[in-house]
Every structure is written in structure tokens, then in C-alpha cells.
Design an enzyme around this catalytic site. Structure first.
Site, PDB file in Angstrom:
ATOM      1  N   ASP A 268      -3.243   2.692  -5.679  1.00  0.00           N
ATOM      2  CA  ASP A 268      -2.039   2.662  -4.845  1.00  0.00           C
ATOM      3  C   ASP A 268      -1.847   1.360  -4.090  1.00  0.00           C
ATOM      4  O   ASP A 268      -0.997   1.277  -3.228  1.00  0.00           O
ATOM      5  CB  ASP A 268      -2.073   3.837  -3.867  1.00  0.00           C
ATOM      6  CG  ASP A 268      -3.295   3.804  -2.975  1.00  0.00           C
ATOM      7  OD1 ASP A 268      -4.326   3.248  -3.406  1.00  0.00           O
ATOM      8  OD2 ASP A 268      -3.224   4.305  -1.843  1.00  0.00           O
ATOM      9  N   GLU A 269      -2.644   0.348  -4.384  1.00  0.00           N
ATOM     10  CA  GLU A 269      -2.500  -0.910  -3.657  1.00  0.00           C
ATOM     11  C   GLU A 269      -2.391  -2.083  -4.621  1.00  0.00           C
ATOM     12  O   GLU A 269      -2.982  -2.065  -5.690  1.00  0.00           O
ATOM     13  CB  GLU A 269      -3.715  -1.135  -2.746  1.00  0.00           C
ATOM     14  CG  GLU A 269      -3.905  -0.047  -1.718  1.00  0.00           C
ATOM     15  CD  GLU A 269      -5.142  -0.251  -0.867  1.00  0.00           C
ATOM     16  OE1 GLU A 269      -5.603  -1.403  -0.751  1.00  0.00           O
ATOM     17  OE2 GLU A 269      -5.651   0.740  -0.327  1.00  0.00           O
TER      18      GLU A 269
ATOM     19  N   ASP B 274       0.855  -1.179   0.000  1.00  0.00           N
ATOM     20  CA  ASP B 274       0.000   0.000   0.000  1.00  0.00           C
ATOM     21  C   ASP B 274       0.899   1.239   0.000  1.00  0.00           C
ATOM     22  O   ASP B 274       1.707   1.423   0.911  1.00  0.00           O
ATOM     23  CB  ASP B 274      -0.882  -0.041   1.258  1.00  0.00           C
ATOM     24  CG  ASP B 274      -1.893   1.094   1.284  1.00  0.00           C
ATOM     25  OD1 ASP B 274      -1.815   1.987   0.420  1.00  0.00           O
ATOM     26  OD2 ASP B 274      -2.746   1.088   2.188  1.00  0.00           O
TER      27      ASP B 274
HETATM   28 MG   LIG Z   1      -2.493   4.003   0.218  1.00  0.00          MG
END
Ligand SMILES: [Mg+2]
Lengths: 411, 86
Positions: free
Chosen positions: A105-106, A9
């Protein structure tokens, strides 16, 4: 063989990219805000310095500045976020081709069976963390576990720039005391149901009889029970590059079968309210709309269409979805569930080629109107302003059990 | 801040295997500098001036410096700020 799953993350992604690109921002509280110049902007992301002032995602810019007078507000640079999202995935794919993005973003990574090659999963996690920092100037937190749900949970436990391992032998001690809401799939609505019946922690959930969970929450109740017990068997999907947020959708199983187009219209209109709002808060516009219709024999059909002009306006999405429905659905059977999706998303400020016959002025007016409605809802609550027709809408379930799941997790 | 990002003109040899060898940089008003050696090539972030790219560790007149290829056609160096005793 025990699986080895990582969940990576990127911390405060938008804000971190801005601070990486412009180091002079690093010492300041920073918020990335949509449409700053219009003063209607809201906070899309913030760094830790801004967080310390309790600046929150979704705050209006004026609100955020009130909490944090020194706040530096920067506009979003989606091209950069897309670039760094892609570069991070390229780094992950040095270790495995099984990389499943979840949002911009992951990512989940399945590194099972690579130990002889790359070292233990924990070592891989640590090397990824160091590499992302060195090559991209960004930090990630990594969860390491034997299933996707716990890996995701792990990446939330320690951040930024950290690795957390959740092991099969010790997960009960590690995570059963955490609030149930920390588990992937437990949204606010499900959380409220849990609290009503005395389930507060992940451990409470794990030790509840799954038959009760099924009666309260249907199939998803049982699924969440399996998650809490470490029995998530879903695979890390192998995916090629996909745009970060591919679609924004909302679906509902109605309380009674829908039998007329008018009933379907109210449901579609209701669903698109949230979609429009989500598009605006992510700074995205839709170039198409898709509908999924399930009839009362649970057969699902789906259709999609392109829009003449990219839009964030709920009303336009609703009208297009309904028109698509009218053209395609044959009404052989009554309808049980409806999902509307905004698809082919682009950043809201991306230039586009206007078709000659589109009334752009009217569209802009509509979008302004809807931003205004957003504003009223933010200040006075979601139900403070609604379309008149929706006041009759008796088809929506009283509480929406919202579950947002990545691909392949609901079977 | 002690450093600033300065975009530079670069003369590069693009080899047929796809690799690249920067030969000279032209730095603001100080003119053209020969790159004597390339010591290392890696992907890296510039912690000093921000941004990322393919980082060439180069030797210019005996001094080591970083030259970044942003892969969008632009190259930059980490320059020292002027006029504060550097
Ligand atoms: Mg994040």
C-alpha cells in the site's frame, strides 16, 4: 538540483478496500481478519471506527470483539487488494516512471524536474490524492520532501486523505521534536538502544556524534544519523510490477563464527520461527525458500529452492533451508551471517496442485501446531515456548537490531 | 442506503481501436433500454453502491445514469431502492 520525492500511503488499506466495495460497512467498526472461521484469526487491518475502540493489528479476533462488541469481522480478499494496489501504481505512473512500491500500500515517486509539466510537487501530491479518491474510492496520505526518508515520515504525519510537505529549510522545526521511532529504519530494538543512551527524538539523534552511533549500532547507526539530518541520498528505484509482499526474510550476524552444520541448524531454526509467524499473520504461504550465507571474509553466496507444497510451517521452512545449505555450502570458511527467506509467496487459501507424494495431512497438523505455538507466544510472551535445541543457541546476538529497509537503501 | 448495485446485461460494440460503446442495457425485469448517448467515459468509484470501474455516463430516455464496466466482464448500474417512495 533539489529532488522532489513523494511517498503515498493508502490509509487502512485492506479495511478501506472492504468498505469501498461494500458501502454498508462504512458506518461500522470493521476489522479484516485472517481465518475467521477457525476462530484462531487475528486482525490484519481495521478502519478508523474500529481503531477508536483500540482494536489493533495482531489482536486475536476474540480480543478485538471484546474491545469492540459491534465489530464487523470480514475475511481478507487478497485479489482485490492486489488489484487496487496495481491500479494505484498505474495512477502514480501517470506522473513519473520512477515508482517504487514499499509493501502493498505504499510507494515512493520521484517527480524531480516535472514542475513545468505537472506543477509543484505539492500540487502533484494533491492531484494524486484527489484522483485516487475519485477513481478508486480510496484515500491516501502523501508526504512530500527532498528525500525518501522524510517523504515517508511526512505521509505519516497527517492522515487520512492529506498532504504534508517537509522542506529543506524547515525540517528541523517540523520533525526534530518527533520520537526517534518515527524515522524509517528505527525499529523497536534500535529504539531501546537509543533510549538507553538518552536519544528520544529525531533531533537528539541528529545531534549525536555519529562516531558514538557507529559504536553502538555499527554502520546502521551512522546511516540513521544521516537520515535524521536529511542526508538520505538513496534513489527511488524504478521497478516493474512486483507482487505486494515478495518475500518474508530474516537474517542475523552471529556473535561468533559458525563452524559446524549443527550450529547453522540452530540459527536457521531460530530465524524461521519469526518467518512462519509473519507468514501466518499476513495470510501467506511460501512456495520456495532462499538462503544467504556470508562467510567470515564477508563474501556472500545465495541459493534457493522450491518447496513441493506451499507452507507457513517454520519447521518445514527450516528443514528445506538446512537441506539446501548442506547440499550447497562447501565449508571452505566459517560463517558469519545467515539469512533465510520465504519466497514465491501466495495467499494462504489459494488452491494448489498437490504433488502425489506429499503427506498433506501431516503438513496441516504441523501448521495447526505452529498456530497453537503462536497463540501461546501471543499470550505469554515470545520466549514462553521454544524448541529444546534453541535453549543452547548461543549464536544469536542478545538483541536483534531489526532494520527493515526497502531496496537500495542500505549500501 | 438509497441505492443498490445491480448487475445488468449489456450489448456493447467493441471498436477496432479498443474503445467500447455500450448500446443497450437489460435491467432486471424491466426489459431492455436503448442508450441514446454516451456523455463521458472515465475511471471512477461508485460512491453510492461501492466498487469501481470504467464509468460511462449515459443518457437513457432523456435521463442521465452511470454504467460501470468492472473490466472483468461484468457491468453494473446504481439502481434506486424500490418501495420507499422513490
Ligand atoms: Mg497504509
Amino acid at each position: 538540483m533539489e529532488r522532489a520525492i513523494l511517498h503515498c500511503d493508502m490509509n487502512n488499506f485492506y479495511a478501506s478496500v472492504e468498505c469501498m466495495l461494500d458501502p454498508s460497512l462504512r458506518e461500522c467498526p470493521v476489522a479484516v481478519c485472517g481465518s475467521v472461521e477457525e476462530r484462531h484469526g487475528i486482525v490484519l487491518a481495521k478502519n478508523y471506527k474500529a481503531k477508536a475502540y483500540r482494536v489493533q493489528t495482531g489482536d486475536a479476533v476474540w480480543q478485538a470483539k471484546e474491545k469492540c462488541p459491534g465489530l464487523v469481522v470480514v475475511p481478507p480478499h487478497y485479489e482485490e487488494y492486489i488489484k487496487y494496489s496495481r491500479l494505484a501504481r498505474e495512477i502514480y505512473s501517470r506522473y513519473t516512471e520512477q515508482v517504487e512500491p514499499y509493501g502493498m500500500d505504499e510507494c515512493w515517486l520521484d517527480v524531480s524536474g516535472t514542475e513545468a509539466l505537472f506543477g509543484t510537487p505539492e500540487e502533484i501530491a494533491d492531484r494524486l490524492r484527489a484522483t485516487i479518491k475519485f477513481e478508486l474510492g480510496l484515500t491516501i496520505s502523501v508526504g512530500v520532501s527532498f528525500n525518501k526518508v522524510f517523504a515517508k515520515l511526512g505521509s505519516d504525519l497527517k492522515k487520512p486523505d492529506a498532504v504534508t510537505v517537509i522542506r529543506k529549510e524547515s525540517f528541523r522545526d517540523q520533525i526534530w521534536k518527533l520520537p526517534a521511532e518515527d524515522l524509517l529504519g528505527v525499529g523497536p530494538a534500535t529504539g531501546r538502544v537509543f533510549h538507553r543512551v538518552g536519544i528520544h527524538t529525531i533531533g537528539d539523534l541528529a545531534q549525536t556524534d555519529p562516531r558514538y552511533l557507529r559504536s553502538w549500532l555499527g554502520k546502521n547507526g551512522e546511516l540513521l544519523w544521516r537520515f535524521a539530518n536529511g542526508n538520505d541520498l538513496s534513489l527511488v528505484a524504478k521497478k516493474d510490477f512486483i507482487p505486494p509482499i515478495k518475500s518474508v526474510g530474516h537474517g542475523i550476524t552471529t556473535v561468533a563464527d559458525l563452524e559446524t552444520p549443527e550450529q547453522v541448524w540452530t540459527v536457521i531454526l531460530e530465524l524461521t520461527q519469526d518467518i512462519g509467524h509473519k507468514l501466518r499473520s499476513h495470510g501467506l504461504s511460501a512456495r520456495g525458500v532462499a538462503i544467504h550465507i556470508r562467510d567470515n571474509t564477508l563474501e556472500t553466496r545465495q541459493w534457493q529452492t522450491q518447496l513441493g507444497i506451499p507452507t507457513q510451517a517454520s519447521v518445514i521452512l527450516a528443514r528445506s533451508a538446512f537441506e539446501l545449505f548442506r547440499k550447497t555450502y562447501s565449508w571452505r570458511r566459517p560463517i558469519r551471517s545467515v539469512t533465510v527467506q520465504a519466497i514465491s509467496l501466495i495467499p494462504q487459501d489459494m488452491p494448489w496442485q498437490a504433488s502425489l507424494f506429499v503427506d498433506t495431512e501431516k503438513l496441516e497438523k504441523l501448521e495447526r501446531l505452529e498456530r497453537c505455538v503462536d497463540d501461546i507466544r501471543r499470550r505469554f510472551g515470545k520466549n514462553s515456548i521454544r524448541q529444546g535445541i534453541l535453549l543452547r543457541g548461543a549464536y544469536m546476538p542478545p538483541e536483534k537490531a531489526e532494520i527493515t529497509m526497502p531496496a537500495g537503501m542500505i549500501h | 442506503m438509497n441505492s443498490r448495485k445491480v448487475y445488468v446485461d449489456v450489448e456493447v460494440t467493441h471498436r477496432k481501436d479498443g474503445s467500447a460503446r455500450p448500446n443497450t442495457i437489460t435491467f432486471e425485469d424491466e426489459g431492455k433500454f436503448e442508450i441514446d448517448r454516451v456523455l463521458q467515459i472515465c475511471r471512477a468509484a461508485s460512491t453510492k453502491v461501492g466498487g469501481t470501474g470504467i464509468r460511462y455516463t449515459v443518457l437513457i430516455s432523456g435521463k442521465q445514469a452511470y454504467l460501470f464496466d468492472e473490466e472483468n466482464g461484468r457491468w453494473f448500474v446504481e439502481a434506486k431502492n424500490r418501495g420507499n417512495g422513490n
